[in-house]
Design an enzyme around this catalytic site. Sequence first.
Site, PDB file in Angstrom:
ATOM      1  N   TRP A   1       1.117  -1.388   0.008  1.00 51.77           N
ATOM      2  CA  TRP A   1      -0.144  -0.061   0.407  1.00 51.77           C
ATOM      3  C   TRP A   1       1.339   1.690  -0.075  1.00 51.77           C
ATOM      4  O   TRP A   1       0.557   2.240  -0.633  1.00 51.77           O
ATOM      5  CB  TRP A   1      -1.196   0.148   1.120  1.00 51.77           C
TER       6      TRP A   1
ATOM      7  N   ASP B   1      -1.959   6.573   6.887  1.00 50.84           N
ATOM      8  CA  ASP B   1      -2.699   5.815   5.262  1.00 50.84           C
ATOM      9  C   ASP B   1      -3.300   4.835   6.606  1.00 50.84           C
ATOM     10  O   ASP B   1      -1.933   3.595   7.282  1.00 50.84           O
ATOM     11  CB  ASP B   1      -2.244   4.850   4.720  1.00 50.84           C
TER      12      ASP B   1
ATOM     13  N   LYS C   1     -12.589  -1.807   6.540  1.00 56.42           N
ATOM     14  CA  LYS C   1     -11.707  -2.471   6.580  1.00 56.42           C
ATOM     15  C   LYS C   1     -11.805  -2.805   8.078  1.00 56.42           C
ATOM     16  O   LYS C   1     -12.553  -4.334   8.754  1.00 56.42           O
ATOM     17  CB  LYS C   1     -10.047  -2.616   6.787  1.00 56.42           C
TER      18      LYS C   1
HETATM   19  C1  LIG Z   1      -6.664  -2.015   2.268  1.00 59.07           C
HETATM   20  C2  LIG Z   1      -5.800  -0.945   1.885  1.00 59.07           C
HETATM   21  C3  LIG Z   1      -5.345   0.198   1.064  1.00 59.07           C
HETATM   22  C4  LIG Z   1      -6.639   0.154  -0.142  1.00 59.07           C
HETATM   23  O1  LIG Z   1      -8.357   0.712  -0.047  1.00 59.07           O
HETATM   24  P1  LIG Z   1      -9.234   0.930  -1.235  1.00 59.07           P
HETATM   25  O2  LIG Z   1     -10.404   1.891  -0.140  1.00 59.07           O
HETATM   26  O3  LIG Z   1      -9.633  -0.198  -1.761  1.00 59.07           O
HETATM   27  O4  LIG Z   1      -8.742   2.292  -1.740  1.00 59.07           O
HETATM   28  C5  LIG Z   1      -5.259   1.112   1.793  1.00 59.07           C
HETATM   29  N1  LIG Z   1      -4.745   0.656   2.614  1.00 59.07           N
HETATM   30  C6  LIG Z   1      -4.367  -0.047   3.362  1.00 59.07           C
HETATM   31  C7  LIG Z   1      -3.615   0.310   4.006  1.00 59.07           C
HETATM   32  C8  LIG Z   1      -4.926  -1.118   3.222  1.00 59.07           C
HETATM   33  O5  LIG Z   1      -5.294  -1.968   4.051  1.00 59.07           O
END
Ligand SMILES: *Cc1c(COP(=O)(O)O)cnc(C)c1O
Length: 361
Positions: free
Chosen positions: A103, A172, A196
């Site tokens: 990511w 993030d 998540k």
């Molecule tokens: C799943 C995830 C993403 C991507 O998320 P989307 O909403 O599908 O774009 C980005 N960063 C992390 C740490 C993730 O677990």
Amino acid sequence: MNNRVHNFSAGPSALPTEVLQEMQESLLSYRGCGMSVMEMSHRGDLFMEIIEEARTRIKRLYNLSSEYEVLFVQGGASLQFAMIPMNFIGEGEKADYIETGTWSTKAIAEARIQNKGVRIAATSKAIDFTGIPTALDLSPDAPFVHVTTNNTIRGTQWHTLPETGNVPLIADMSSDILSRPMDTSRFGMIYAGAQKNMGPAGTAVVILKKEMLKKIPATLPTMLSYRTYVEKESMFNTPATFPIYAISLVTKWLEETMGGLIAMETINHRKADQLYGCIDEDDFYAGTAVRESRSLMNVTFRIRDHALEPIFIERALKAGLAGLKGHKSVGGLRASIYNAVSEGSVGALCDFMDDFRREHR
Ligand SMILES: *Cc1c(COP(=O)(O)O)cnc(C)c1O
């Protein structure tokens, strides 16, 4: 409810049963208004209350000062990868990115596509992203330091955030948002895809320090500028109304049922300790992340005899344990034990793992 599985999916992932029930009860007629949240105007009083509740609860859970805005942006965490450099890396500046897996690599790529200045301030690529880098080479002139607090695919997590002096952190937190208390004052921005640890897919939550607004160029397209989301309270266009409603319920559950982030963190520690304990008992299973960097959210592991893994996944599913396959890029096994995954579910997984070990040793 007896046909619900123990859900260890990495994302979209488990939601609290109480939240699903409340959504079900209100589906045909929300608070007696004769329609569902999906069917009502996003500018009406009922929805305005919902979005305000979601914002207020997030602010309260994180003890955010009035310096921070909570925004809802569609396009997931992945659009944030692109918006961050667009909004916050100026001419001649170089932002510091810490590379810890898939990511963060994607976040870096989105800055480079735009020819923005990027430095890799640290990377754990040399150890195949199985840990968090310890030696950081941060620049005091960087507009921000970007960090991925929890690496969903490799199962690693920052347990102590990097010291960045006066440089704001941008994080993030897609896979560990609201899983533990945070000293939020160090952040210029926190963002997370909802699917998540917060709700269904369809929106990202952005926590933005107002100070960061000064950096945003006037030339950005309206929907790609954070200023629009602040000025229009995430309502320049139609926001993801139902996911925001779900977030309002998940954050209510966090506050009122779980007792807030300190209590939630304690439970998350207990769940992770139990599961890692089961993995570490002997060498039948092996954790794939460096011990000090192990994630409390995504527990990645292998069976010593890799050939047993497909059998493990199939048997587990038969036993009502779903979502245990590792990410396709790394293989192996992964149990995501987000806030909504109960201690009972983790216990059921450990029991299954013990039985499987006994049978196949
Ligand atoms: C799943 C995830 C993403 C991507 O998320 P989307 O909403 O599908 O774009 C980005 N960063 C992390 C740490 C993730 O677990």
